[in-house]
Design a protein around this motif. Sequence first.
Motif, PDB file in Angstrom:
ATOM      1  N   ALA A 323     -30.866 -24.178  58.098  1.00 43.83           N
ATOM      2  CA  ALA A 323     -31.216 -22.975  57.679  1.00 43.83           C
ATOM      3  C   ALA A 323     -30.704 -22.916  56.370  1.00 43.83           C
ATOM      4  CB  ALA A 323     -30.774 -21.766  58.404  1.00 43.83           C
ATOM      5  N   SER A 324     -29.434 -23.512  55.970  1.00 48.65           N
ATOM      6  CA  SER A 324     -28.762 -23.351  54.673  1.00 48.65           C
ATOM      7  C   SER A 324     -29.500 -24.212  53.432  1.00 48.65           C
ATOM      8  CB  SER A 324     -27.354 -23.981  54.964  1.00 48.65           C
ATOM      9  OG  SER A 324     -26.632 -23.148  55.364  1.00 48.65           O
ATOM     10  N   PHE A 325     -29.929 -25.450  54.107  1.00 48.63           N
ATOM     11  CA  PHE A 325     -30.635 -26.224  53.321  1.00 48.63           C
ATOM     12  C   PHE A 325     -31.995 -25.602  52.813  1.00 48.63           C
ATOM     13  CE2 PHE A 325     -28.485 -30.062  54.408  1.00 48.63           C
ATOM     14  CZ  PHE A 325     -28.479 -30.744  53.548  1.00 48.63           C
ATOM     15  N   ILE A 350     -17.754 -26.374  47.929  1.00 46.86           N
ATOM     16  CA  ILE A 350     -18.337 -25.661  49.136  1.00 46.86           C
ATOM     17  C   ILE A 350     -18.339 -26.445  50.417  1.00 46.86           C
ATOM     18  CG2 ILE A 350     -19.893 -24.242  49.982  1.00 46.86           C
ATOM     19  CD1 ILE A 350     -20.260 -23.297  47.238  1.00 46.86           C
ATOM     20  N   GLN A 351     -18.899 -27.855  50.416  1.00 47.84           N
ATOM     21  CA  GLN A 351     -18.946 -28.498  51.419  1.00 47.84           C
ATOM     22  C   GLN A 351     -17.722 -29.200  51.973  1.00 47.84           C
ATOM     23  OE1 GLN A 351     -21.677 -32.409  51.276  1.00 47.84           O
ATOM     24  NE2 GLN A 351     -19.640 -33.217  51.110  1.00 47.84           N
ATOM     25  N   LEU A 379     -23.258 -24.041  58.495  1.00 45.88           N
ATOM     26  CA  LEU A 379     -23.756 -23.122  57.859  1.00 45.88           C
ATOM     27  C   LEU A 379     -23.178 -23.414  56.297  1.00 45.88           C
ATOM     28  CD1 LEU A 379     -26.272 -20.822  57.669  1.00 45.88           C
ATOM     29  CD2 LEU A 379     -24.236 -19.279  57.347  1.00 45.88           C
ATOM     30  N   VAL A 380     -21.707 -23.486  56.508  1.00 50.28           N
ATOM     31  CA  VAL A 380     -21.156 -23.763  54.982  1.00 50.28           C
ATOM     32  C   VAL A 380     -21.341 -25.277  54.516  1.00 50.28           C
ATOM     33  CG1 VAL A 380     -19.081 -24.029  53.714  1.00 50.28           C
ATOM     34  CG2 VAL A 380     -19.544 -21.983  55.362  1.00 50.28           C
ATOM     35  N   ILE A 381     -21.381 -25.991  55.466  1.00 51.39           N
ATOM     36  CA  ILE A 381     -21.680 -27.574  55.232  1.00 51.39           C
ATOM     37  C   ILE A 381     -23.091 -27.593  54.618  1.00 51.39           C
ATOM     38  CG2 ILE A 381     -21.993 -29.783  56.215  1.00 51.39           C
ATOM     39  CD1 ILE A 381     -19.732 -29.311  58.245  1.00 51.39           C
ATOM     40  N   GLY A 382     -24.024 -27.219  55.298  1.00 49.80           N
ATOM     41  CA  GLY A 382     -25.325 -27.136  54.680  1.00 49.80           C
ATOM     42  C   GLY A 382     -25.620 -26.552  53.378  1.00 49.80           C
ATOM     43  N   ALA A 453     -14.179 -34.347  54.081  1.00 47.26           N
ATOM     44  CA  ALA A 453     -13.604 -33.442  52.880  1.00 47.26           C
ATOM     45  C   ALA A 453     -12.923 -33.614  51.657  1.00 47.26           C
ATOM     46  CB  ALA A 453     -12.907 -32.343  54.070  1.00 47.26           C
ATOM     47  N   ALA A 454     -11.807 -34.757  52.248  1.00 42.56           N
ATOM     48  CA  ALA A 454     -11.047 -35.347  51.155  1.00 42.56           C
ATOM     49  C   ALA A 454     -11.905 -35.903  50.054  1.00 42.56           C
ATOM     50  CB  ALA A 454     -10.219 -36.472  51.470  1.00 42.56           C
TER      51      ALA A 454
END
Length: 469
Positions: A323-325, A350-351, A379-382, A453-454
């Motif tokens: 959905a985010s994409f 953000i990712q 959702l945030v990753i997307g 994340a790093a």
Amino acid sequence: MAADVDAESPSATLSPIAVLTLIGGAFLPILSFFIINVALPTIGTDLDASKAELQLVVGTYGIANAMLVVVGGRLGDAFGRRRLFLIGMAGFTLFSLLCGLAPNIEALLVLRIGQGALAALMTPQVLATIAATLTGVSRVRAVGMFGAAGGIGAAVGQILGGVLVSADIAGLGWRLVFFVNVPICLLVFVAAIVIVPETKAVDRLAVDGVGALLLGTTLVFLLLPLTEGRALGWPLWTLLMLGAVVPMTLLFGGHQRRTERVGKPALVPPSVLRLRGMQIGLTIAVAFFATFGGFMFAFALATQGEAGMSPLEGGLTYLPLAASFLVVSIYNAALQERWGPSIIARGWAIQAVGYISCGIVLWSLWPNVGPLTLALPMLVIGFGSGLVMMPLFGVVMAQVPAEQAGLGSGLLITTQQTCISLGAATVGTFYLAVSTSSLGQGGALAVVEFTIAAISIVAVPFSLRLCRS
């Protein structure tokens, strides 16, 4: 029927429906790469396949595709991009049908090679046609949709695979993940004949056959042992192939420099790779697709392992990401106009927040996690991943002249396919190694997320260089 025009002709244009038709050619190969993941256990049971053979079901497709994408782009530049798109789509449809009918694992592996190879003829024509026919906001929007197709295809592949395997319609089980391609492919094929214009380079360039052979061999030497090595206990041949990757890469690079120096068309011209924006863009692409492919692979293993999710539940966990994409693809042009190239750096940041959040949830609640508990982090990753992926294709393609649009498209898609496979192999091996420790599968997946994340944080300042390229 759509007219035949040269790439530089102002009469070459794409309607919104034609763009959507082409995007189908980008969506289907990625869908087929990821939809198979949730079907592998069923395939193993039904066809009596070993773990190594099941890895090859994924690996042969990715390797064949990565080997031939640059060649497919070059052929489209020379002989017509719609023509190659239609040939690729027809072959991809046929091999999808045959894969679903495969009587044994050996036949399935051979057919997956054909499916990946035909996808390699089809996919580069999408970006190349967009680059050759559209300008301004229309081009930005279309390239963004191409990027969205990759992310959505990956997420939808996991979701749809879970639904189809769980539904087991008419007792077909895993075969449905191949059969589902057929009606979609036929629809796209007919639409492409009618509404997609033919484009090609004004000057036909010969395909660098030696370069193609060297590139393909190098990719096989890299991806095949990484795909099979862990399952087979790293036999000598896997180590020898990995050891040959560096000399093969140097041999390929030397051949490309000599070919370009004598005025012949190189498969991957060093002059194009020396462009600052191309170098930064491809480096970012390597980091993004390797980590994204590794995350998708490790996440599927863990959630359907100790977390005890069914294929359907595991698939639905990807729904917020998809959905985010989709949201980012809709507003991609407006966001790029507002933020410019810095949008990619913002996406990395953000990712990183999404991966850290997901890792914390996994560390705290494992194994009591599910689609709802992971919804917000996904959702945030997307959203962050979409902000990286979608503008990236446009930034890199902007560095390539229109007559070499197939080359630029091929380079990007080769990078995408190679690094998704590479990420699944390397990150997957890292995850499996950590999961056997006291951390277990949940802790191992959390470590993977913190590591990604790093990498995302490190990529932020690097990506800002695109603003100055």
